[in-house]
Design an enzyme around this catalytic site. Structure first.
Site, PDB file in Angstrom:
ATOM      1  N   GLU A  33     -29.472 -23.414  42.344  1.00 32.48           N
ATOM      2  CA  GLU A  33     -28.951 -22.349  41.488  1.00 32.48           C
ATOM      3  C   GLU A  33     -30.080 -21.567  40.836  1.00 32.48           C
ATOM      4  OE1 GLU A  33     -25.853 -21.101  41.991  1.00 32.48           O
ATOM      5  OE2 GLU A  33     -25.177 -23.131  41.543  1.00 32.48           O
ATOM      6  N   SER A  67      -6.966  -1.204  47.338  1.00 35.02           N
ATOM      7  CA  SER A  67      -6.898  -2.649  47.142  1.00 35.02           C
ATOM      8  C   SER A  67      -5.482  -3.073  46.809  1.00 35.02           C
ATOM      9  CB  SER A  67      -7.839  -3.067  46.008  1.00 35.02           C
ATOM     10  OG  SER A  67      -7.479  -4.347  45.522  1.00 35.02           O
ATOM     11  N   GLY A 125     -14.477 -13.637  39.169  1.00 33.90           N
ATOM     12  CA  GLY A 125     -15.071 -14.135  37.937  1.00 33.90           C
ATOM     13  C   GLY A 125     -15.178 -15.634  37.850  1.00 33.90           C
ATOM     14  N   ALA A 126     -15.009 -16.323  38.961  1.00 39.58           N
ATOM     15  CA  ALA A 126     -15.030 -17.786  38.961  1.00 39.58           C
ATOM     16  C   ALA A 126     -16.338 -18.347  39.493  1.00 39.58           C
ATOM     17  CB  ALA A 126     -13.861 -18.330  39.797  1.00 39.58           C
ATOM     18  N   GLY A 127     -17.333 -17.499  39.732  1.00 44.35           N
ATOM     19  CA  GLY A 127     -18.599 -17.974  40.266  1.00 44.35           C
ATOM     20  C   GLY A 127     -18.531 -18.319  41.735  1.00 44.35           C
ATOM     21  N   SER A 131     -17.472 -10.780  44.762  1.00 48.31           N
ATOM     22  CA  SER A 131     -18.098  -9.480  45.024  1.00 48.31           C
ATOM     23  C   SER A 131     -18.837  -9.487  46.358  1.00 48.31           C
ATOM     24  CB  SER A 131     -19.054  -9.101  43.887  1.00 48.31           C
ATOM     25  OG  SER A 131     -20.086 -10.061  43.743  1.00 48.31           O
ATOM     26  N   ASP A 175     -25.580 -15.173  47.950  1.00 46.46           N
ATOM     27  CA  ASP A 175     -24.138 -14.992  48.070  1.00 46.46           C
ATOM     28  C   ASP A 175     -23.774 -14.209  49.321  1.00 46.46           C
ATOM     29  OD1 ASP A 175     -24.097 -16.296  45.666  1.00 46.46           O
ATOM     30  OD2 ASP A 175     -23.529 -14.548  44.483  1.00 46.46           O
ATOM     31  N   TYR A 227     -27.982 -12.545  32.885  1.00 43.40           N
ATOM     32  CA  TYR A 227     -28.535 -12.865  34.196  1.00 43.40           C
ATOM     33  C   TYR A 227     -29.874 -12.159  34.376  1.00 43.40           C
ATOM     34  CZ  TYR A 227     -28.400 -13.504  39.336  1.00 43.40           C
ATOM     35  OH  TYR A 227     -28.681 -13.847  40.645  1.00 43.40           O
TER      36      TYR A 227
END
Length: 387
Positions: A33, A67, A125-127, A131, A175, A227
């Site tokens: 991480e 979307s 938004g949950a990691g 995106s 990612d 971040y």
């Protein structure tokens, strides 16, 4: 939402069949991480949760984005001109697919417009890289339709540029590479400096284990500054130590390196996390390749403590998951993703999963936290064309 539903949605919006339907997954990072923007090692694997895109080419310079559910969904397609796309001009979800088109065009690829309809099962938004899944599915579709001939790692680089420059979020390369390049039944050992990859077999079910994702439902936003502060601190540490990136600080020489940082305490903490985390990735790879899968559990917990105490990006909900799971018999647990909320992962014996899940849910209720979402993470396929 399946390929046929997305295809039908496209037809309803644009009045014609799409030229194809593509999917790109979210990801869980097993270990490694905040090492990716330090040229270090990471080890993600793809989730079965995907973003699906139905897409057709246009030749008139118009980009139409719709979307079904991303960002709350849109009533009608958002219309943009490809030759008017500009970095940080859009703060909505549309910045991610528009950024991909911008990055492709900036790289010299003749993308002349598209009609796009999207739907996603990747929790935002949950990691879990919702995106990146959005970026990669659009990039893969355009790569196929415009016959650009780009490979997965090249698409990942362009998607990272879209997120860094167009969206304005200083993320690393992990990612996008995970979404583009992971293989079913494997974790991806990735060297983020040169994007060298090795698929490591990771079949927990065959060994009587499970990896749980616990979505704390605490939302984070990387581009709000925290971040970026960590990334800037890592770059400062590398500069002070005279290396290109913290990846270049040998684990065996960590103490000496920390000593050279003097009273730069915050930088010392960041450096210590990155260097030890790279070593943890290599340790996990070695354990998996030797068949000692259960032994990775304590390494995961060790990584969480480093993220909590040195990088300082955990939160009470993530700490509660890790502490409760380990106290309830888990083999190991840690937060995953960028931090400040999101999800934790829990490695457990299959027989212990119900008790651990119950204990975590009860601990959240006692603490007054929102009930977490718990599901099994199964290593799945990377981005691909569906139809």
């Amino acid at each position: 939402m399946g390929a046929q539903q997305v295809r039908d949605g496209f037809v309803g919006l644009y009045g014609a069949e799409p030229e194809g339907v593509w999917a790109a997954p979210g990801r869980v990072n097993l270990i490694g991480e905040h090492t990716d923007y330090n040229d270090g090692f990471v080890m993600p694997f793809a989730l079965p949760h995907v973003t699906v895109a139905a897409v057709s080419r246009r030749t008139d310079g118009l980009l139409r984005l719709h979307s079904a559910d991303i960002g709350g969904g849109t009533a009608a397609p958002v219309e943009l001109r490809v030759d008017e796309l500009a970095p940080e001009s859009d703060r909505d979800w549309t910045a991610y697919p528009a950024g991909v088109v911008w990055a492709l065009r900036e790289a010299g690829h003749a993308v002349t417009g598209a009609d796009v309809h999207l739907a996603s099962t990747v929790p935002a938004g949950a990691g879990l890289s919702s995106s990146a899944a959005l970026e990669v599915v659009v990039a893969l579709a355009l790569n196929d339709l415009f016959e650009l001939g780009l490979r997965g790692w090249q698409l990942a680089r362009l998607c990272q540029r879209a997120e860094n420059v167009y969206v304005g979020a200083p993320t690393g390369i992990m990612d996008q590479t995970a979404s583009a390049c992971c293989a079913e039944g494997h974790a991806l050992f990735l060297d983020t400096r040169d994007l060298a990859q090795k698929q490591i077999p990771f079949d927990l079910a065959a060994e009587g284990m499970r990896l749980l994702v616990v979505d704390t439902r605490v939302k984070h936003a990387h581009s709000d500054g925290e971040y970026g502060k960590r990334r800037a601190g890592c770059e400062k540490g590398a500069a002070l130590l005279g290396v290109d990136a913290l990846r270049d600080v040998p684990y065996a020489e960590l103490d000496a390196a920390l000593g050279r940082l003097g009273d730069e305490e915050e930088v010392r903490r960041l450096v210590r996390h990155v260097v030890t985390e790279d070593e943890r990735v290599e340790r996990v790879v070695s354990l998996l390749e030797s068949g000692d899968t259960r032994a990775i559990g304590p390494v995961l917990t060790e990584g969480h403590l480093s993220l909590r105490d040195d990088f300082r990006i955990s939160c009470p909900e993530l700490d509660l998951v890790v502490d409760t799971a380990n106290a309830s018999g888990a083999l190991g647990a840690r937060m995953t993703g960028g931090g400040f909320g999101g999800s934790a992962i829990v490695l457990a014996e299959e027989t212990d999963v119900p008790a651990i899940t119950k204990a975590v849910e009860e601990a959240f209720a006692t603490a007054g936290f929102t009930t977490p979402r718990v599901f099994e993470a199964v290593p799945s396929a990377g981005a691909r064309r569906l139809t």
